[in-house]
Design a protein around this motif. Structure first.
Motif, short mmCIF file in Angstrom:
data_model
loop_
_atom_site.label_atom_id
_atom_site.label_comp_id
_atom_site.label_asym_id
_atom_site.label_seq_id
_atom_site.Cartn_x
_atom_site.Cartn_y
_atom_site.Cartn_z
N TRP A 56 27.72 -7.37 50.16
CA TRP A 56 28.13 -6.89 48.58
C TRP A 56 28.58 -6.81 47.49
CZ3 TRP A 56 29.28 -3.77 44.67
CH2 TRP A 56 27.88 -2.56 44.18
N ASP A 57 29.61 -6.75 48.15
CA ASP A 57 31.34 -7.22 47.11
C ASP A 57 30.78 -8.88 46.60
OD1 ASP A 57 31.55 -4.10 47.03
OD2 ASP A 57 33.62 -4.75 48.56
N ALA A 58 30.89 -9.81 47.30
CA ALA A 58 30.26 -10.90 47.00
C ALA A 58 29.44 -10.87 46.19
CB ALA A 58 30.75 -11.89 48.35
N TRP A 59 28.53 -10.07 46.39
CA TRP A 59 27.43 -10.83 45.74
C TRP A 59 27.39 -9.64 44.38
CZ3 TRP A 59 21.76 -8.36 47.57
CH2 TRP A 59 20.72 -9.32 46.23
N LYS A 60 27.92 -8.76 44.39
CA LYS A 60 28.50 -8.03 42.64
C LYS A 60 28.93 -8.89 41.77
CE LYS A 60 27.44 -4.12 40.25
NZ LYS A 60 26.27 -3.69 39.58
N LYS A 61 30.05 -9.38 42.27
CA LYS A 61 31.32 -10.31 41.41
C LYS A 61 30.49 -11.61 41.21
CE LYS A 61 34.36 -12.42 44.28
NZ LYS A 61 35.70 -12.65 45.24
N ILE A 62 29.11 -11.91 41.25
CA ILE A 62 28.71 -13.25 40.13
C ILE A 62 27.56 -12.18 39.56
CG2 ILE A 62 29.42 -14.69 42.07
CD1 ILE A 62 26.96 -14.42 42.80
N GLU A 63 27.04 -10.94 39.39
CA GLU A 63 26.43 -10.94 38.33
C GLU A 63 25.79 -11.19 37.28
OE1 GLU A 63 24.56 -6.34 38.33
OE2 GLU A 63 26.98 -6.48 37.51
N GLY A 64 24.55 -11.63 36.66
CA GLY A 64 25.03 -12.39 35.63
C GLY A 64 24.27 -13.49 36.08
N THR A 65 24.74 -13.91 36.77
CA THR A 65 24.99 -15.95 36.67
C THR A 65 23.47 -16.60 36.89
OG1 THR A 65 26.93 -15.64 38.32
CG2 THR A 65 25.23 -17.44 38.55
N SER A 66 22.89 -16.63 36.65
CA SER A 66 21.28 -17.26 36.19
C SER A 66 20.92 -18.11 37.45
CB SER A 66 21.25 -18.01 35.06
OG SER A 66 21.23 -19.42 35.23
N ALA A 67 19.95 -17.69 37.43
CA ALA A 67 19.67 -18.26 38.76
C ALA A 67 19.42 -20.02 39.26
CB ALA A 67 17.89 -18.78 39.31
N SER A 68 19.95 -20.07 38.13
CA SER A 68 19.45 -22.24 37.85
C SER A 68 21.03 -22.15 38.30
CB SER A 68 19.60 -22.60 36.92
OG SER A 68 19.91 -22.10 35.69
N ASP A 69 22.05 -21.31 37.77
CA ASP A 69 23.67 -21.78 37.86
C ASP A 69 23.65 -21.60 39.39
OD1 ASP A 69 23.84 -22.98 35.54
OD2 ASP A 69 24.69 -20.58 34.68
N ALA A 70 22.91 -20.60 39.80
CA ALA A 70 23.67 -19.96 40.77
C ALA A 70 22.75 -21.18 42.19
CB ALA A 70 22.90 -18.59 41.95
N GLU A 71 22.04 -21.47 41.98
CA GLU A 71 21.12 -22.70 43.08
C GLU A 71 22.56 -24.11 42.71
OE1 GLU A 71 17.65 -24.26 42.36
OE2 GLU A 71 16.30 -22.19 42.47
N ALA A 72 23.00 -24.43 41.59
CA ALA A 72 24.17 -25.76 41.71
C ALA A 72 25.16 -25.27 42.18
CB ALA A 72 23.64 -26.04 40.15
N GLN A 73 26.04 -24.02 41.72
CA GLN A 73 26.71 -23.50 42.54
C GLN A 73 26.59 -24.23 44.35
OE1 GLN A 73 29.39 -20.43 41.14
NE2 GLN A 73 27.88 -20.84 38.61
N TYR A 74 25.12 -23.16 44.83
CA TYR A 74 25.26 -23.50 46.02
C TYR A 74 25.09 -24.97 46.43
CZ TYR A 74 22.41 -21.92 50.42
OH TYR A 74 22.62 -21.69 52.19
#
Length: 83
Positions: A56-74
């Motif tokens: 939960w903490d790891a997910w909360k830390k990247i709050e506000g990141t767009s879906a496309s940015d999160a996909e690219a980082q993944y």
């Protein structure tokens, strides 16, 4: 809608040559959730759910990141872990 590169990375992550570190696993989890669900909307798990709290903490830390940015980082992280 998930990109083809993101879908491909989801398949490749299960075939990594070595098990990722806990930090990398948390990062992968958070990026996946952010890309597929968006910002965390649930309550933080109870105090003795250490694994749930870490996720939960790891997910909360990247709050506000767009879906496309999160996909690219993944995708980038999976590529990095493949070595």
């Amino acid at each position: 809608m998930a990109s083809e590169a993101f879908k491909d990375a989801q398949e490749r992550v299960n075939q990594l040559p070595a098990k990722p570190s806990n930090d990398h696993l948390l990062q992968l989890y958070a990026l996946f959730k952010q890309a597929s669900v968006g910002d965390v909307t649930t309550e933080r798990p109870g105090g003795f759910d250490f694994k749930g709290n870490a996720k939960w903490d790891a997910w909360k830390k990247i709050e506000g990141t767009s879906a496309s940015d999160a996909e690219a980082q993944y995708v980038s992280l999976v590529n990095e872990l493949e070595g």
